[in-house]
Enzyme design. Structure first.
Site, PDB file in Angstrom:
ATOM      1  N   GLY A 207      42.940  49.793  39.297  1.00 29.89           N
ATOM      2  CA  GLY A 207      41.959  49.411  40.325  1.00 29.89           C
ATOM      3  C   GLY A 207      42.674  48.687  41.441  1.00 29.89           C
TER       4      GLY A 207
ATOM      5  CB  ALA B 171      43.684  44.560  43.365  1.00 26.16           C
ATOM      6  CE  LYS B 172      42.950  46.757  49.520  1.00 29.63           C
ATOM      7  NZ  LYS B 172      41.857  47.600  49.969  1.00 29.63           N
TER       8      LYS B 172
ATOM      9  NE  ARG C 279      38.528  56.002  41.298  1.00 30.53           N
ATOM     10  CZ  ARG C 279      37.362  55.496  40.974  1.00 30.53           C
ATOM     11  NH1 ARG C 279      36.581  56.127  40.156  1.00 30.53           N
ATOM     12  NH2 ARG C 279      36.951  54.342  41.464  1.00 30.53           N
TER      13      ARG C 279
ATOM     14  CG  HIS D 133      37.645  33.446  38.496  1.00 32.66           C
ATOM     15  ND1 HIS D 133      36.435  34.092  38.478  1.00 32.66           N
ATOM     16  CD2 HIS D 133      37.527  32.498  39.448  1.00 32.66           C
ATOM     17  CE1 HIS D 133      35.641  33.568  39.390  1.00 32.66           C
ATOM     18  NE2 HIS D 133      36.277  32.592  39.993  1.00 32.66           N
TER      19      HIS D 133
ATOM     20  CG  LEU E 141      37.623  29.860  30.775  1.00 33.80           C
ATOM     21  CD1 LEU E 141      37.757  30.276  29.322  1.00 33.80           C
ATOM     22  CD2 LEU E 141      36.916  28.518  30.845  1.00 33.80           C
TER      23      LEU E 141
ATOM     24  CG  HIS F 198      31.952  32.189  36.272  1.00 36.44           C
ATOM     25  ND1 HIS F 198      33.070  32.754  35.737  1.00 36.44           N
ATOM     26  CD2 HIS F 198      31.680  32.906  37.397  1.00 36.44           C
ATOM     27  CE1 HIS F 198      33.461  33.773  36.494  1.00 36.44           C
ATOM     28  NE2 HIS F 198      32.631  33.889  37.506  1.00 36.44           N
TER      29      HIS F 198
ATOM     30  CD  GLN G 298      35.219  26.324  42.818  1.00 32.48           C
ATOM     31  OE1 GLN G 298      36.082  27.109  43.102  1.00 32.48           O
ATOM     32  NE2 GLN G 298      34.027  26.733  42.457  1.00 32.48           N
TER      33      GLN G 298
ATOM     34  CG  ASP H 247      27.880   2.904  43.203  1.00 32.08           C
ATOM     35  OD1 ASP H 247      28.778   2.962  42.363  1.00 32.08           O
ATOM     36  OD2 ASP H 247      27.315   3.903  43.689  1.00 32.08           O
TER      37      ASP H 247
HETATM   38  C1  BG6 Z   1      32.606  35.724  40.463  1.00 33.64           C
HETATM   39  C2  BG6 Z   1      31.236  36.221  40.866  1.00 33.64           C
HETATM   40  O1  BG6 Z   1      32.832  35.971  39.106  1.00 33.64           O
HETATM   41  O2  BG6 Z   1      32.681  34.324  40.732  1.00 33.64           O
HETATM   42  C3  BG6 Z   1      30.982  35.937  42.325  1.00 33.64           C
HETATM   43  O3  BG6 Z   1      31.173  37.609  40.616  1.00 33.64           O
HETATM   44  C4  BG6 Z   1      31.135  34.468  42.611  1.00 33.64           C
HETATM   45  O4  BG6 Z   1      29.700  36.359  42.729  1.00 33.64           O
HETATM   46  C5  BG6 Z   1      32.490  33.968  42.093  1.00 33.64           C
HETATM   47  O5  BG6 Z   1      31.064  34.268  44.011  1.00 33.64           O
HETATM   48  C6  BG6 Z   1      32.558  32.465  42.200  1.00 33.64           C
HETATM   49  O6  BG6 Z   1      33.854  32.062  41.937  1.00 33.64           O
HETATM   50  P1  BG6 Z   1      34.453  30.741  42.567  1.00 33.64           P
HETATM   51  O7  BG6 Z   1      35.796  30.623  41.965  1.00 33.64           O
HETATM   52  O8  BG6 Z   1      34.489  30.958  44.058  1.00 33.64           O
HETATM   53  O9  BG6 Z   1      33.513  29.650  42.200  1.00 33.64           O
END
Ligand code: BG6
Length: 481
Positions: free
Chosen positions: A16, A22-23, A50, A182, A184, A244, A366, A388
């Site tokens: 793929g 990939a990109k 492909r 991803h 993790l 996630h 994030q 606080d």
């Molecule tokens: C991907 C989802 O697995 O994770 C996306 O398919 C989502 O829709 C992305 O935007 C979020 O990842 P991150 O690392 O930007 O929080």
């Protein structure tokens, strides 16, 4: 410090290779690995797709992607050297002849040496099965050390995930299979376990008996225009919550495994993920769709695909039984912000006092990676006003060995370490839970509430917390600086 590098000659094949994943993620991750000299002396990166393009055209697209998407400034010489190791093979994913030819090409290129082969599947799930089967057919030729990386989504429901499991385990020893989410690979997410292992105070606090509720928020300020054909079919619950966000929850609430071995971690995560329950369903699920969603090319006017979801859930384990857990995630919201709030119980004699604020552990993932512990103290003098005393620490990666998510996970594959990957048992358990949510939405015909683009999401999300006399805790970045 000496960084781990693969020792055997290596062939890394991306199935793929002309796709977006990939990109956007894989080529920059491979460049980052080259930057840190993580590859062995002899290695080859193959793109398998492909499209009928030449090695040179493929190198051009890799170059462009690295230049556009890498986080650090590019060393052009290093990039040119990396590109010399990049090759392309045009083949069909379900055609044994293509795989035969591919194996001949690899054998020729590597002179039949003992090599490590890593195959990374950045393809739509529909072609996972033929690729897995055909790859296993050429294993004997290209070398038995063939490691397979599959990136989520692993199926689209419990049944398809089980089918995938049976298929993959028919053709591969699961020790050679890496199921990649991803999240993790994010340094901040990996810090969660390190924080628990290294701080008995923190780990002791992460006990359901001391916790009032947990909230997980993952908001994004973008929609999904370039991936609409995928997203419109799955929606946000499958896209974000199923893997996630439930993984985040598991890392936070699982029993701390005594050993840091992959098997122990998987076992403890599974114990949580297989105990997830919805209670009081009616008040436990909220879905939304952002205002401009139907204007995206390819979306039908009658689409009810949720771009926002909020879920209230519980873990059916003794120590967590009474702790509501709220998860919300959405596209096209005010800002990109991923964070977890653990709100602690008040002291017994403060329970009914509304003016007493609670202690909180806030883990921001994030865009900033920070850990905040919200405490209070007295503000001098006779009038004891509370003050606080939030302590904030960065949990971001710094130093020379930071890597993008996929890069970190590829190093784990070099090391044959499965601890930051998923097990099929976890995947099947999370699908079982996700299926329940989706079934309920269907049965009750719950339609998404429309919310304004770049807003906080649908107001209905507050029903989830209101019912428990709680509220969503908005984490204000500025205040915590
Ligand atoms: C991907 C989802 O697995 O994770 C996306 O398919 C989502 O829709 C992305 O935007 C979020 O990842 P991150 O690392 O930007 O929080």
């Amino acid at each position: 410090m000496k960084l781990y590098r693969e020792k055997n000659p290596l062939v890394f094949t991306i199935f793929g290779a002309s796709g977006d994943l990939a990109k956007i993620k894989i080529f920059p991750a491979l460049y980052a690995l080259a930057e840190q000299k993580r590859f062995p002396k002899e290695f080859y990166i193959y793109g398998f797709s492909r499209s009928k393009i030449t090695h040179e055209e493929f190198r051009k697209s890799v170059r462009k992607s690295v230049q556009n998407k890498s986080e650090n400034p590019i060393d052009e010489k290093l990039l040119e050297n990396l590109l010399k190791k990049v090759y392309y093979f045009s083949g069909l994913y379900d055609n044994s002849e293509s795989f035969e030819k591919f194996s001949m090409e690899i054998m020729k290129r590597t002179n039949n040496k003992k090599i490590t082969n890593i195959a990374y599947l950045a393809v739509p799930p529909i072609v996972f099965e033929p690729i897995v089967e055909l790859l296993s057919g050429i294993k004997k030729k290209i070398g038995q050390d063939l490691r397979l990386i599959i990136e989520k989504p692993f199926g689209h429901d419990e049944e398809s995930a089980e089918k995938l499991y049976h298929h993959v385990s028919t053709f591969f020893d699961l020790e050679k299979v890496y199921l990649l989410d991803h999240y993790l690979g994010k340094d901040q997410v990996q810090s969660l376990l390190v924080l628990r292992y290294s701080n008995s105070i923190l780990n002791t606090l992460l006990n359901g008996k001391l916790i009032s509720n947990i909230q997980i928020t993952a908001s994004e300020d973008l929609s999904v225009a370039n991936r609409i054909s995928y997203f419109d079919q799955v929606g946000i619950i499958k896209d974000m919550i199923q893997s996630h966000l439930l993984q985040l929850l598991a890392l936070l609430t699982m029993e701390l495994p005594v050993s840091q071995e992959a098997k122990s971690i998987h076992r403890e995560k599974y114990a949580v993920l297989s105990a997830l329950k919805l209670r009081g369903y009616d008040k436990g699920i909220v879905v939304g769709q952002h205002e401009s969603y139907k204007k995206i090319k390819g979306v039908k006017q009658e689409s009810t695909t949720p771009t926002f979801a909020g879920v209230r859930l519980f873990i059916d384990r003794q120590e967590w039984y009474h702790v509501p857990i709220y998860i919300r995630t959405g596209k096209m919201l005010k800002k990109k912000h991923t964070y977890v709030v653990v709100e602690f119980e008040k002291l017994p004699f403060q329970k009914n006092k509304k003016d007493v604020d609670t202690n909180k552990l806030i883990i921001e993932l994030q865009p900033d990676a920070k850990l905040h512990l919200k405490l209070f103290t007295k503000h001098g003098g006779i009038k004891s006003e509370l003050h606080d005393l939030t302590t904030s620490e960065s949990i971001a990666c710094y130093g020379d060995d930071c890597l993008p998510e996929h890069g970190r996970l590829f190093v784990d594959v070099f090391k044959e370490d499965h601890s930051n990957f998923l097990s099929f048992e976890e995947i099947i358990a999370t699908w079982r839970f996700t299926d329940k949510i989706l079934k309920f939405i269907k049965k009750k015909n719950i339609k998404p509430s429309v919310y304004k683009d770049y807003s906080d999401g649908p107001k209905e999300q507050h029903i989830l917390t209101d019912n428990d006399n709680l509220e969503w805790l908005e984490v204000d970045l500025q205040k915590n600086e």
